[in-house]
Structures are given as C-alpha cells and as structure tokens.
Design an enzyme around this catalytic site. Structure first.
Site, short mmCIF file in Angstrom:
data_model
loop_
_atom_site.label_atom_id
_atom_site.label_comp_id
_atom_site.label_asym_id
_atom_site.label_seq_id
_atom_site.Cartn_x
_atom_site.Cartn_y
_atom_site.Cartn_z
CD GLN A 1 3.03 0.72 9.01
OE1 GLN A 1 2.02 1.20 8.50
NE2 GLN A 1 4.14 0.52 8.32
CE LYS B 1 1.01 3.34 5.50
NZ LYS B 1 1.25 2.06 6.17
CG ASP C 1 -2.58 -2.78 4.62
OD1 ASP C 1 -1.99 -2.00 3.85
OD2 ASP C 1 -2.36 -2.82 5.85
N1 GUN Z 1 4.52 -1.94 6.54
C1 GUN Z 1 5.21 -1.56 5.44
N2 GUN Z 1 4.34 -1.37 4.40
C2 GUN Z 1 3.11 -1.64 4.88
C3 GUN Z 1 1.82 -1.59 4.29
O1 GUN Z 1 1.63 -1.30 3.11
N3 GUN Z 1 0.79 -1.91 5.12
C4 GUN Z 1 0.97 -2.27 6.41
N4 GUN Z 1 -0.10 -2.58 7.14
N5 GUN Z 1 2.16 -2.30 6.98
C5 GUN Z 1 3.22 -1.99 6.22
#
Ligand code: GUN
Length: 294
Positions: free
Chosen positions: A98, A54, A121
């Site tokens: 995350q 990311k 998100d």
């Molecule tokens: N963990 C796995 N996928 C995601 C996501 O799309 N966002 C977040 N914040 N955590 C994750």
C-alpha cells in the site's frame, strides 16, 4: 442532467461476481485458492481503510487474504526482506504494498523488488514496459477499471479522440496506453498543458485524473462525450461539513456529456474489483492456465 450516469458500483459488483465464479473454478482445477498479500506500513487512516476493504473483498471473492501490518518504524531492508519472502511463497499469487510508504523508504525500490508476475498493482517497471509495447502485462487497476466502463458504455473505441488529463504512472500514463491499444487517438494533457479547455473540447472520451476538485468545467465538454472522473477530492460544503467531489464539475458536465461517472460511485468501486481480477489472472498465469474470461 441529460447524460447517462455510469454506475460503477453496479459494474464492480457484476465483475466481482464473475471473479468469484472464476475463483471457484480455479479451486476446482488447482486444488487451492488464489492468494493476495497486502502490506501496510504505518497507520495512515485512509490507507488503513483501503487495506481493510481490500482484505474483505478478497475473502468475499473466495481468495486467501494475507495481511502484513508493519509499524511505521520498519526499515527499508526489513520491508524488502518481506517482499522477497512473499515473492518466494507458493501460496501468494499477488502482492500489493500500500502506498504512500513512510518517507524513509524508497517506494520505487520496493515496487521494483516485487516479482513482476505477482505485481497485481501493475506498478513494476517491467509491467509498465510490457503495457507500453502491447505485451502481456499486469495492468494498473484504476485505468483498467476506467477502460472496462468505457467499453461497456461505448463498445468499440476505434478511432475515437481521447484526452487523458493527468500523467501519473499509476493512472494517466497506463490509461493512455490502454486507450492507444484500443486504437483511440490519445492526447495526454496535464496541469501545465496550454489551453486545456480546447484540448478537452475535441475529445469523444475524457478521462480526468489530475487531483484538482472540479477543475474540468461543463463548457469544456464536447456534446455527447463520455466522461470518466478518476478524481476523489474532499472539499468544504455549504453546511460546514465536507463532501467528496471529482476532478469534473459534475452538474455542469452532466448537462453536456453523453455519459458520465459520478463521484463517489463511479471509478472508485472498479479499482478493488480489478485488483481481484488481476489476482485471479496472476494465479492462472502462475499455474500455466489460460487467462480467465472476465
Ligand atoms: N494507494 C492508493 N491507491 C493505491 C493502489 O491502487 N495501490 C497501492 N499499492 N497503493 C495505493
């Protein structure tokens, strides 16, 4: 295989280029880059990989990446204090914490502490509510990526029968809301649904997000249907190694479907592309600008 293979990797790359153009225009207008803050608590290997990719994608799009890596002993209070600091940081347009978080931290409490306008998100309860009533919202990245692939493949979705398998807050429920917003007739099915194969057989659009390897079989698919596979499951392969498969038995389904996403290379790459898109959109809204055309 008779189905068209939907190339999520190519679609994601194209979107990331458009976001990069949008970022350049934003910098021209506003005099700063959009900023995305990513918070990782602990050292879960899969989460560490996601956070690294990311960050790399954020920088490649021309945005500022702000990474906070905290030890897994971090208290809930300290994490909430960091979220509050990021909420009030003018250089931060998007905040992503995350998941999963260590067991001693209440994830719902942390998500609800994120300013809804910075919740790239789309997990905050306010954004979920806004999506449900059709108001302007930050929309979760994975379902947004699925919708992008569907609209690119099918054009107007009006009147189509869609089945979403899975009822998570992160994928299933927002996916259903997005499809309803496109005037589909939407069924939300799940692992406890009665006669799942019969429900899926009715569908012009199947979105599988249950997290069970190859659960959806080829003879469940209506001929010509479009199949979007959100699953990422690691299973043992014949050579003693492991391989990634989706929630759909790809080879079988591809004999019947009109179009289908592969795993990997389907929905996965779209998620990060949509995160970048959401960050750019959040930055525009915070600056009182019209949403970028992406
Ligand atoms: N963990 C796995 N996928 C995601 C996501 O799309 N966002 C977040 N914040 N955590 C994750």
């Amino acid at each position: 295989m008779s189905a068209r293979r939907i190339d999520g990797k190519a679609a994601a790359l194209a979107l990331r280029h458009k976001v990069a153009d949008g970022v350049a225009a934003f910098r021209e207008t506003v005099g700063r880059a959009p900023g995305l803050a990513v918070v990782l608590v602990g050292e879960d290997p899969a989460s560490s990989v996601y956070v690294r990719s990311k960050g790399k994608a954020t920088v490649e799009a021309g945005m500022d990446s702000i990474e906070h890596k905290l030890p897994d002993t971090t208290s809930e209070a300290d994490l909430l204090a960091l979220v509050d600091q990021l909420n009030n940081d003018a250089a931060v347009d998007g905040i992503l914490v995350q998941l999963p978080l260590p067991g001693h931290i209440d994830s719902a409490k942390v998500i609800d502490a994120i300013a809804p306008a910075k919740d790239v998100d789309g997990f905050h309860i306010e954004n979920a509510g806004r999506l449900a009533v059709g108001a302007e919202a930050m929309v979760p990245c994975t379902p947004l990526g699925c919708l992008h692939l569907l609209k690119t493949e099918l054009g107007d979705l009006t009147g189509m029968d869609a089945v979403v398998i899975g009822r998570s807050n992160i994928v299933g429920k927002p996916m259903a809301m997005l499809l309803l917003g496109e005037s589909c007739t939407v069924t939300i099915a799940h692992s406890r649904s009665k006669d799942l194969p019969a429900l899926v057989r009715r569908a012009d659009i199947v979105v599988a997000a249950v997290g069970r390897a190859e659960m959806v079989r080829g003879d469940w698919i209506k001929p010509g249907a479009t199949v979007i596979d959100v699953g990422i499951n690691r299973i043992a392969s014949d050579d003693g190694k492991s391989r990634l498969v989706g929630d759909v038995a790809f080879d079988e389904a591809a004999e019947v479907a009109g179009a289908i996403t592969p795993v990997p290379g389907g929905v996965g790459p779209m998620t990060i592309a949509m995160l970048l898109r959401n960050t750019l959109v959040a930055a525009h809204r915070r600056e009182g600008l019209q949403d970028p055309q992406l």
